[in-house]
Each structure stands twice: as C-alpha cells, then as structure tokens.
Motif scaffolding. Sequence first.
Motif, PDB file in Angstrom:
ATOM      1  N   GLY A  39      31.705 -17.663 -31.971  1.00  0.00           N
ATOM      2  CA  GLY A  39      31.802 -17.122 -30.576  1.00  0.00           C
ATOM      3  C   GLY A  39      32.264 -18.240 -29.639  1.00  0.00           C
ATOM      4  N   THR A  40      32.148 -19.665 -29.811  1.00  0.00           N
ATOM      5  CA  THR A  40      32.589 -20.435 -28.957  1.00  0.00           C
ATOM      6  C   THR A  40      34.168 -20.578 -29.193  1.00  0.00           C
ATOM      7  OG1 THR A  40      30.650 -21.885 -29.368  1.00  0.00           O
ATOM      8  CG2 THR A  40      32.420 -23.092 -28.525  1.00  0.00           C
ATOM      9  N   ASP A 136      32.125 -12.922 -21.982  1.00  0.00           N
ATOM     10  CA  ASP A 136      31.246 -13.450 -22.884  1.00  0.00           C
ATOM     11  C   ASP A 136      30.036 -12.754 -23.619  1.00  0.00           C
ATOM     12  OD1 ASP A 136      29.254 -14.937 -24.557  1.00  0.00           O
ATOM     13  OD2 ASP A 136      29.356 -16.920 -23.470  1.00  0.00           O
ATOM     14  N   ALA A 138      29.047 -12.602 -26.331  1.00  0.00           N
ATOM     15  CA  ALA A 138      28.216 -13.010 -27.574  1.00  0.00           C
ATOM     16  C   ALA A 138      27.024 -12.467 -27.930  1.00  0.00           C
ATOM     17  CB  ALA A 138      28.115 -14.642 -27.469  1.00  0.00           C
ATOM     18  N   GLN A 139      26.243 -12.100 -26.915  1.00  0.00           N
ATOM     19  CA  GLN A 139      24.898 -11.355 -27.248  1.00  0.00           C
ATOM     20  C   GLN A 139      25.040  -9.996 -27.155  1.00  0.00           C
ATOM     21  OE1 GLN A 139      22.175 -12.912 -24.484  1.00  0.00           O
ATOM     22  NE2 GLN A 139      22.779 -15.030 -25.204  1.00  0.00           N
ATOM     23  N   SER A 160      29.876 -12.907 -30.788  1.00  0.00           N
ATOM     24  CA  SER A 160      29.234 -14.205 -31.913  1.00  0.00           C
ATOM     25  C   SER A 160      28.724 -13.641 -33.210  1.00  0.00           C
ATOM     26  CB  SER A 160      28.492 -15.132 -31.254  1.00  0.00           C
ATOM     27  OG  SER A 160      27.915 -15.977 -32.110  1.00  0.00           O
ATOM     28  N   LYS A 165      22.501 -14.243 -33.919  1.00  0.00           N
ATOM     29  CA  LYS A 165      22.939 -13.167 -33.266  1.00  0.00           C
ATOM     30  C   LYS A 165      22.520 -11.707 -34.098  1.00  0.00           C
ATOM     31  CE  LYS A 165      24.638 -15.259 -29.495  1.00  0.00           C
ATOM     32  NZ  LYS A 165      24.765 -16.682 -29.809  1.00  0.00           N
TER      33      LYS A 165
HETATM   34  C1  LIG Z   1      25.688 -17.660 -28.950  1.00  0.00           C
HETATM   35  C2  LIG Z   1      26.697 -17.661 -27.795  1.00  0.00           C
HETATM   36  C3  LIG Z   1      27.696 -18.388 -27.729  1.00  0.00           C
HETATM   37  C4  LIG Z   1      28.606 -19.136 -28.852  1.00  0.00           C
HETATM   38  O1  LIG Z   1      28.512 -18.576 -29.990  1.00  0.00           O
HETATM   39  P1  LIG Z   1      28.691 -19.188 -31.398  1.00  0.00           P
HETATM   40  O2  LIG Z   1      29.091 -18.386 -32.427  1.00  0.00           O
HETATM   41  O3  LIG Z   1      27.302 -19.954 -31.548  1.00  0.00           O
HETATM   42  O4  LIG Z   1      29.656 -20.391 -30.978  1.00  0.00           O
HETATM   43  C5  LIG Z   1      28.444 -18.467 -26.386  1.00  0.00           C
HETATM   44  N1  LIG Z   1      27.816 -17.803 -25.356  1.00  0.00           N
HETATM   45  C6  LIG Z   1      26.447 -17.157 -25.420  1.00  0.00           C
HETATM   46  C7  LIG Z   1      26.157 -16.365 -24.226  1.00  0.00           C
HETATM   47  C8  LIG Z   1      26.029 -17.035 -26.658  1.00  0.00           C
HETATM   48  O5  LIG Z   1      24.617 -16.556 -26.802  1.00  0.00           O
END
Ligand SMILES: *Cc1c(COP(=O)(O)O)cnc(C)c1O
Length: 360
Positions: A39-40, A136, A138-139, A160, A165
């Motif tokens: 996700g990063t 973002d 990711a969640q 992510s 996740k």
């Molecule tokens: C988990 C997360 C990331 C990063 O994801 P990775 O896959 O661990 O690099 C970025 N932003 C948020 C809000 C996250 O919860």
Amino acid sequence: MKQAMANNKICGDGPFTKKCNAWLENRFGCQKVLLTTSGTTALEMAALLCSLQPGDEVILPSFTFSSTATAFVLAGAKLVFVDIRPDTKNIDERLIEAAITDRTRVICAMHYAGVACEMDTIMDIARRHNLLVVEDAAQAIMSAYKDRSLGTIGDFGCFSFHETKNYSMGEGGALLIRDAKYNEQAEILREKGTDRSRFLRGQVDKYTWVSYGSSYLPSDLNAAYLWGQLEAADQIYSDRMNSWNRYYELLKPLEEAGKLELPFIPGECTQNAHMFYIMTASLEERTALIAHMGKKGIGLVFHYIPLHSAPAGLKYGRFAGEDKYTTSLSDRLVRLPMYYGLAESDIDRVATEIRAFYGV
Ligand SMILES: *Cc1c(COP(=O)(O)O)cnc(C)c1O
C-alpha cells in the motif's frame, strides 16, 4: 501458488497479477488497476504521478499511518495536517479550505476503518482549487460512498494487501487510476522507468529507459495468494461484517448507558468491517481497560500517535488550524480483535469482559 510455481514464471506481471488487476477493475469499476508491492508503494506511485515540485503542499490528516505522509515527503512535498471529525475520525472536510495556500497541490483523503471521508465535498473543493485527490483506501477495499467504490472517486486510489488488511498477499497493494491519461506514466514508474509495458503489448519494438521510476511489481507468487482471497472476497466480507455487527449489538447497551462510544457510519457510507474500535472516556480509562482485558488474555490495541507530533511530522509538516480532536481522540480510541474467522463465542467473551469492566 503451486500453479504459479508450475508456470515457472513468478516475476511481476505474470498470469495471476493480470487476473487480480482485471478482477479489481471489474469489481470496482476502475479503468486501470495495477498491483504493487505494498500500500505504501501504491501511495508513492500516486504521489509521483501528482508531479509535485519542491515546496508544494499536500493536505492530509495527522491521524493516519506514517505511509500516507512519507509517500508525499519522498516526492518532495511539504505536509499540511488538518484536524479530524469526531464522529468518523476522518479528515474534517469543513477545515480543508482554510488550509489551502497557493502551494497546495493535493488533498489526501484517508478512509479510516474503511468508512468514507465526505467525498462529494472534498472533490468539490479540489475542483474549485484545481487540486488532485489521492484516496488512501488502504483500509477501505469493498467500501463505498454513495454506491461508488472507495479508491475510484479521487484521481488516484491506493489499496493495501498487507497481512493486517481485509485481503492479504503478505505484503502488497494496488494503485487505482481514474483518468487513462496517467496509465502510461504509471506503467513506466512501475517498470524501473522503462517502457517495457508498451514493448510487451507490441507497441514499440524494443524497450528503453524513458523516465525515472522504481520496481513496484509484486511477485506472481504473492499475486496467486491474493487471487485465492479475491475468489472468496464476498465470503470474507460477510464474515467480517457479521463479527462487526455482533460487537455492535452486544456493546450498544454500554453506549446507551453513556459508558463508551461506538463507531459511527454515515448513511451514505457502506463500510467493510476492517476494524471495530471503541472510544473510552479518557486515556486513563483506556489504559485500565487494556490492562483488564490483558489479564483475561484479550489483546486490545490503540492506534496512531498523531503524525504532526512525531519527529518526522515536526520536520516535514505543520498543523493548519487547531488540533481540537486529533490528539484527544487518538488518546481514547482502542481496537477490539477483528479478523476473518473470528468465532462468535470469542466476540461474546470480549463483550462480556468489556461489560464487566464498566460494571454494566
Ligand atoms: C496499512 C496502511 C498503509 C500501508 O499499507 P502497506 O501495504 O502496509 O504498505 C497505508 N495507509 C493506511 C491508512 C494503512 O492502514
């Protein structure tokens, strides 16, 4: 994964990566999705595609994971943190306009716990001030805002697939691109600055180094692991939602008794049960609750030291306006166990112990 190994091709952009990309495109209605190594790194790609110049500013919440911020710092930006809403813990859209300067280029909306930011307002501000929007998400995979999938509303969306996740490939992520005009540059960035993707499609007869970039392709072995998860996407989703709803029903009496606060899901949001958190009355109460639960063998964890108060946050950013909620809410929030396959009896036990702590 055995199939990926039998293919004898486990480098990036193999058959499983392509299947995952296509599944994500179809499921969420996005013209281009590219799997990444995390996700990063999806956020890093999004930040690079924003073509930031030194001194350009990015507006983001301080109540978020470090990746949200560090991706933009790597791209040369200055961070401008804005306070969160007390109900959803997302960036407060009503405070964004006051934080805009003539250097602002991007708004980064992080959807906390898979519950959407107020996207209509954010997109309207961006349009009026000519800013890009990075989600973002990711969640927030499988979540929606007014029936639009999160990750597809802004210019760029980032998922992510980290182990923590809802869907996992160990380490991994995906970049979602709304406007096809960015596709080629994204492929170049992801392929070490080369036009290898065009070469593989037969659009050029040899490939060459054309721009800056990095290697953001996950191994097809990891993509095969993710493919298994995507095949079970709805089953995983409903299992988590059942757990979330059970926690909510069992803890509602505590909220009604004024002992704690439960998560708030705005009517226009469809969530994905990424997380179940509760809000205690104070930091002291949270510390006591974590200790009480720990003695019963139940691990509760809190979240996010606000970025603006962290050493790197002080160095690379500033807080615009007043920190009315970011610090105080982060002191009070605590997360309950939440994962696929969480047993109903375990949820009941967690709720019983929380009720015992509050004497309700
Ligand atoms: C988990 C997360 C990331 C990063 O994801 P990775 O896959 O661990 O690099 C970025 N932003 C948020 C809000 C996250 O919860």
